[in-house]
Design an enzyme around this catalytic site. Structure first.
Site, PDB file in Angstrom:
ATOM      1  N   LYS A  20       0.840  -1.207   0.000  1.00 11.64           N
ATOM      2  CA  LYS A  20       0.000   0.000   0.000  1.00 11.64           C
ATOM      3  C   LYS A  20       0.873   1.255   0.000  1.00 11.64           C
ATOM      4  O   LYS A  20       0.653   2.193  -0.782  1.00 11.64           O
ATOM      5  CB  LYS A  20      -0.911  -0.013   1.227  1.00 11.64           C
ATOM      6  CG  LYS A  20      -1.647   1.301   1.497  1.00 11.64           C
ATOM      7  CD  LYS A  20      -2.285   1.286   2.880  1.00 11.64           C
ATOM      8  CE  LYS A  20      -2.905   2.628   3.223  1.00 11.64           C
ATOM      9  NZ  LYS A  20      -4.084   2.944   2.402  1.00 11.64           N
ATOM     10  N   LYS A 117     -17.960  -6.100  -5.744  1.00 15.82           N
ATOM     11  CA  LYS A 117     -17.554  -7.104  -4.758  1.00 15.82           C
ATOM     12  C   LYS A 117     -17.195  -8.439  -5.419  1.00 15.82           C
ATOM     13  O   LYS A 117     -17.850  -8.882  -6.349  1.00 15.82           O
ATOM     14  CB  LYS A 117     -18.679  -7.331  -3.741  1.00 15.82           C
ATOM     15  CG  LYS A 117     -18.867  -6.183  -2.744  1.00 15.82           C
ATOM     16  CD  LYS A 117     -17.707  -6.096  -1.777  1.00 15.82           C
ATOM     17  CE  LYS A 117     -17.862  -4.958  -0.804  1.00 15.82           C
ATOM     18  NZ  LYS A 117     -18.476  -5.353   0.450  1.00 15.82           N
ATOM     19  N   ILE A 431     -26.059  12.640   4.410  1.00 22.05           N
ATOM     20  CA  ILE A 431     -26.125  11.228   4.801  1.00 22.05           C
ATOM     21  C   ILE A 431     -25.509  10.966   6.170  1.00 22.05           C
ATOM     22  O   ILE A 431     -25.811   9.964   6.812  1.00 22.05           O
ATOM     23  CB  ILE A 431     -25.486  10.338   3.717  1.00 22.05           C
ATOM     24  CG1 ILE A 431     -26.211  10.549   2.382  1.00 22.05           C
ATOM     25  CG2 ILE A 431     -25.515   8.872   4.091  1.00 22.05           C
ATOM     26  CD1 ILE A 431     -27.708  10.291   2.434  1.00 22.05           C
ATOM     27  N   SER A 433     -21.771  11.848   7.539  1.00 23.34           N
ATOM     28  CA  SER A 433     -20.416  12.305   7.862  1.00 23.34           C
ATOM     29  C   SER A 433     -20.066  13.564   7.083  1.00 23.34           C
ATOM     30  O   SER A 433     -20.544  13.781   5.968  1.00 23.34           O
ATOM     31  CB  SER A 433     -19.403  11.202   7.549  1.00 23.34           C
ATOM     32  OG  SER A 433     -19.461  10.844   6.186  1.00 23.34           O
ATOM     33  N   GLU A 484     -20.021  13.335  12.691  1.00 24.00           N
ATOM     34  CA  GLU A 484     -19.260  12.117  13.007  1.00 24.00           C
ATOM     35  C   GLU A 484     -17.756  12.349  13.171  1.00 24.00           C
ATOM     36  O   GLU A 484     -16.943  11.470  12.856  1.00 24.00           O
ATOM     37  CB  GLU A 484     -19.528  11.031  11.955  1.00 24.00           C
ATOM     38  CG  GLU A 484     -21.004  10.697  11.825  1.00 24.00           C
ATOM     39  CD  GLU A 484     -21.299   9.595  10.822  1.00 24.00           C
ATOM     40  OE1 GLU A 484     -20.371   8.850  10.444  1.00 24.00           O
ATOM     41  OE2 GLU A 484     -22.463   9.477  10.415  1.00 24.00           O
ATOM     42  N   ARG A 515      -6.336   0.092  -0.760  1.00 23.76           N
ATOM     43  CA  ARG A 515      -7.187   0.263   0.420  1.00 23.76           C
ATOM     44  C   ARG A 515      -7.226  -1.024   1.240  1.00 23.76           C
ATOM     45  O   ARG A 515      -7.536  -2.098   0.722  1.00 23.76           O
ATOM     46  CB  ARG A 515      -8.601   0.673   0.025  1.00 23.76           C
ATOM     47  CG  ARG A 515      -9.539   0.776   1.222  1.00 23.76           C
ATOM     48  CD  ARG A 515     -10.852   1.444   0.888  1.00 23.76           C
ATOM     49  NE  ARG A 515     -11.863   1.216   1.893  1.00 23.76           N
ATOM     50  CZ  ARG A 515     -11.907   1.763   3.104  1.00 23.76           C
ATOM     51  NH1 ARG A 515     -10.952   2.596   3.469  1.00 23.76           N
ATOM     52  NH2 ARG A 515     -12.882   1.501   3.942  1.00 23.76           N
ATOM     53  N   ASP A 599     -28.024   2.960   9.131  1.00 26.39           N
ATOM     54  CA  ASP A 599     -27.434   2.665   7.822  1.00 26.39           C
ATOM     55  C   ASP A 599     -27.303   1.164   7.603  1.00 26.39           C
ATOM     56  O   ASP A 599     -26.761   0.455   8.450  1.00 26.39           O
ATOM     57  CB  ASP A 599     -26.037   3.293   7.707  1.00 26.39           C
ATOM     58  CG  ASP A 599     -26.090   4.809   7.593  1.00 26.39           C
ATOM     59  OD1 ASP A 599     -27.155   5.329   7.221  1.00 26.39           O
ATOM     60  OD2 ASP A 599     -25.074   5.461   7.863  1.00 26.39           O
ATOM     61  N   HIS A 694     -18.189  10.637  -4.568  1.00 27.81           N
ATOM     62  CA  HIS A 694     -16.879  10.045  -4.843  1.00 27.81           C
ATOM     63  C   HIS A 694     -16.051  10.912  -5.784  1.00 27.81           C
ATOM     64  O   HIS A 694     -14.879  10.639  -6.011  1.00 27.81           O
ATOM     65  CB  HIS A 694     -17.053   8.641  -5.429  1.00 27.81           C
ATOM     66  CG  HIS A 694     -17.820   7.728  -4.524  1.00 27.81           C
ATOM     67  ND1 HIS A 694     -19.171   7.512  -4.669  1.00 27.81           N
ATOM     68  CD2 HIS A 694     -17.441   7.015  -3.437  1.00 27.81           C
ATOM     69  CE1 HIS A 694     -19.580   6.681  -3.718  1.00 27.81           C
ATOM     70  NE2 HIS A 694     -18.555   6.372  -2.960  1.00 27.81           N
TER      71      HIS A 694
END
EC number: 2.1.1.14
Length: 754
Positions: A20, A117, A431, A433, A484, A515, A599, A694
């Site tokens: 990473k 995924k 939403i 944060s 948050e 990540r 959530d 994003h």
């Protein structure tokens, strides 16, 4: 017939996330390509040697990836989207990074390929793109180079390839529609070329992964396996490899293939070993996936021995991890903060290699004393007070149907909520944060390291919450959030405040690219010793007359993004979390918080791989959410948020959640996701995300208005909310302010246009 050990793959990132750090340094222009390549070589050599020392007989080669192994396969086949191709048709590591990230140190930036995924895991792969008439060729020789590396080091190896049918199954058609399965005949020559090169190097066995064989595939796809493997047969021995589910439903297809061995996942599948032995060709090798590659628990090796021992001497047998160890942390030995008892219950990737070696030795010799010694802590865990909480188990057993029912139906609740909040048409919110600035992260880090006392930490967090409220009031949002600032991660934060969870220091697993995530571990019955979010929510509400949402992560998401226990069902864990968070809802409500968001972004991704198993999962998943929420009074508005996904095949379950408001990601699909809600005649309120968080791009007022008008063509305007797609944690304040200002302006314009 001596039994051997092997793994299906090993973690790539390094114990200290060396890969990473090297990737991100290279991407930022702070190091050279040569330095990055050197880190990769060093990690591969280290990981091969570590597995060998731990007792692995056949080392996997080809499991390493610079970003993702599916993307590596795309390059192997010469499948590079036109927008990412080099002018001269060549490929280099930056080609790979441009596909995965949209940009690299060289080449023109272009839209990154889609990411999704990997089956039902928390790993993400880069989706291959296919077009009609596409050509394939062997250009990217990473696999062959790594095979040469391993052979030069003197290792006994087993190259790993993603199989051709699964590769096509995982991809998507771009441009003119066509059946991507028709490309199979075009990619097989590349596979033949690769296998021929491996044969030249003296390779005996190749692991060829076809996890699609555990799915309920259309018949045309099942029929494709025989001609594909007829074309690949004869050059090396092929170990057909499956995982994440059992193979019995598709076994007729499998046993007709000209391969020499089969790997089965005996952890997540329901295959019967005796039946497999009876039905497989007598000369096939069986690779038994007996050690869980997706969890952190020490295996009961006495149980594994009993499961497979009857086959010893009757057929060629290997013992293996159930799937790649990619999904497990690397090394338990470096965990210094876990207490001795809990640590004795765990096994990370290297320890799992050791388990395989112990099992191999016992099966080869018939001596089981070492297995009994290894398994002793598991027997102790079964009776540990850390695991069992009688009060939790009693409460779980006492759940009734009434516990998952709100007092009145949505129509009655909606009237009570309208009277309480008096919100305008097109109400605006976010939403949850807000940007996690350097100051916020530094504050949490200093507190964690002991450089900041509790009072100063709390003062700092309170100031950030206050600023978040001021920003939202200045922008004119209707329903606020506290931002948050105190939370590092939406699952880890709750795990830290619930009994039944533990955390590791270095338990990192790769999520995608560079990540990594460090999932909490569920070690026992889950309960809430004290309120978790109430204090900060109450403080935020004291700063404004506008409603402030309480923010909770739902039970299914906490389950899916943690390492679960193996001694109870996932349903049991989810409902224990639901009961703990039910008390949090009651306490938030008692503290004056009138809107509570729960959530559940992982609800859909937790679906079983086989459609026939969906109903049972959705039944308890929905029930867990409702248990969590149903304690709320009519006038308390329950929201839920779900990330970008397909809803049309689970709309019954989405509606059954009975949330008063659902917010969803829709901006990237141009509101097309709302078609599912329209067709279903979804009865409750919806907040379709109006811009993609994003991206740093700031959407115009006109663009947001157009999206909202499009939404109003499908859902009555009186049931629509206005919000971003997702939380704003990863954004900076300048674009956040600008985007939210335009969002609020668009809502005001629509109100005036009524």
């Amino acid at each position: 017939m001596t039994i051997l050990t092997h793994t299906l793959g090993f973690p790539r990132v390094g114990l200290r996330r060396e890969l990473k750090k090297a990737q991100e340094s290279y991407w930022a222009g702070n190091s050279t390509r040569e330095a990055l390549l050197a880190v990769g070589r060093e990690l591969r050599a280290r990981h091969w040697e570590q597995q060998k020392q731990a007792g692995i007989d056949l080392l996997p080669v080809g499991d390493f990836a610079w970003y993702d192994h599916v993307l590596t396969t795309s390059l192997l086949l010469g499948n590079v989207p036109a927008r990412h191709q080099n002018n001269d048709g060549s490929m280099d590591i930056d080609t790979l990074f441009r596909i995965g990230r949209g940009r690299a140190p060289t080449g023109e930036p272009a839209a990154a390929a889609e990411m999704t995924k990997w089956f039902n895991t928390n790993y993400h792969y880069i989706v291959p793109e296919f077009s009609k008439g596409q050509q394939f060729r062997l250009t990217w020789t990473q696999l062959l180079e790594e095979v040469d590396e391993a052979l030069a080091l003197g290792h006994k190896i087993k190259p790993v390839l993603l199989g051709p049918v699964t590769y096509l199954w995982l991809g998507k058609v771009k441009g003119e529609p066509f059946d991507r399965l028709t490309l199979l005949k075009d990619i097989l020559p590349v596979y033949q070329h690769v296998l021929a090169e491996l044969a030249k190097r003296g390779i005996e066995w190749v692991q060829i992964d076809e996890p699609a064989l555990v799915l309920e595939l259309p018949q045309a796809w099942l029929d494709a396996f025989k001609p594909a493997y007829d074309a690949l047969a004869g050059q090396v021995k092929l170990l057909l490899t499956t995982y994440f589910e059992g193979v019995t439903p598709n076994l007729d297809t499998i046993i007709a293939l000209p391969v020499q061995g089969l790997h089965v996942d005996l952890i997540h599948g329901k295959d019967d070993v005796a039946e497999l032995h009876q039905r497989l060709p007598v000369d096939w090798l069986l690779s038994a996936g007996l050690i869980n590659g997706r969890n952190v628990w020490r295996a009961d090796l006495t149980e594994k021995y009993a499961q497979i021992n009857a086959l010893v001497g009757k057929r060629a047998l290997w013992v293996a991890s159930s799937c790649s160890l990619l999904h497990s942390p690397i090394d338990l030995s470096v965990e210094t903060r876990l207490d001795t008892e809990v640590k004795s219950w765990f096994a990370f990737a290297l320890q799992k290699c050791g388990e395989l070696a112990l099992l191999r030795d016992a099966l080869n010799s018939g001596e089981t004393a070492a297995l009994e010694e290894w398994s002793a802590p598991i027997q102790a865990r079964r009776h540990s007070r850390r695991v069992h909480n009688a009060a939790v188990e009693k409460r779980l057993a006492a759940i009734t149907a009434q516990d998952s029912q709100r007092e009145n139906p949505y129509e009655v609740r909606a009237e009570a909520q309208r009277a309480r909040f008096k919100l305008p048409a097109w109400p605006t919110t976010t939403i949850g944060s807000f940007p996690q600035t350097t100051e916020i992260r530094g504050l949490r880090l200093d507190f964690k390291k002991g450089n900041l006392d509790a009072n100063n930490y709390r003062t700092g967090i309170a100031e950030h919450i206050k600023q978040a409220i001021i920003e939202q009031e200045r922008l004119g949002l209707d329903v606020l959030v506290h931002g948050e600032a105190e939370r590092n991660d939406m699952v880890e934060y709750f795990g830290e405040h619930l009994d039944g969870f533990v955390f590791t220091q270095n338990g990192w697993v790769q999520s995608y690219g560079s990540r990594c995530v460090k999932p909490p571990v569920v070690i026992g019955d889950i309960s809430r010793p004290a309120p978790i979010t109430v204090e900060w929510a109450k403080y935020a509400q004291s700063l404004t007359d506008k409603p402030v949402k309480g923010m909770l992560t739902g039970p299914v998401t906490i389950l899916c993004w943690s390492f679960p226990r193996e001694d109870v069902t996932r349903e049991t864990i989810a409902k224990q979390i639901a009961l703990a968070l039910r008390d949090e809802v009651a306490d938030l409500e008692a503290a004056g918080i009138g809107i509570i968001q729960i959530d559940e972004p992982a609800l859909r991704e937790g679906l079983p791989l086989r459609r026939s198993d969906w109903d049972a999962y959705l039944e308890w998943g929905v029930e867990a959410f409702r248990i969590n929420a149903a304690v709320a009074k009519d006038e308390t508005q329950i929201h839920t948020h779900m990330c970008y996904c397909e809803f049309n095949d689970i709309m019954d379950s989405i509606a059954a959640l009975d949330a008063d408001v659902i917010t969803i990601e829709t901006s990237r699909s141009d509101m097309e996701l709302l078609e599912s809600f329209e067709a279903f005649d979804y009865p409750n309120e919806i907040g379709p995300g109006v811009y993609d968080i994003h991206s740093p791009n700031v959407p115009s007022v006109e663009w947001i208005e157009a999206l909202l008008k499009k939404a109003a063509q499908r859902i009555p305007a009186q049931r629509l909310w206005v919000n971003p797609d997702c939380g704003l944690k990863t954004r900076g304040w300048p674009e956040t302010r600008a985007a939210l200002a335009n969002m609020v302006k668009a809502a005001h314009n629509l109100r005036q246009a009524k």
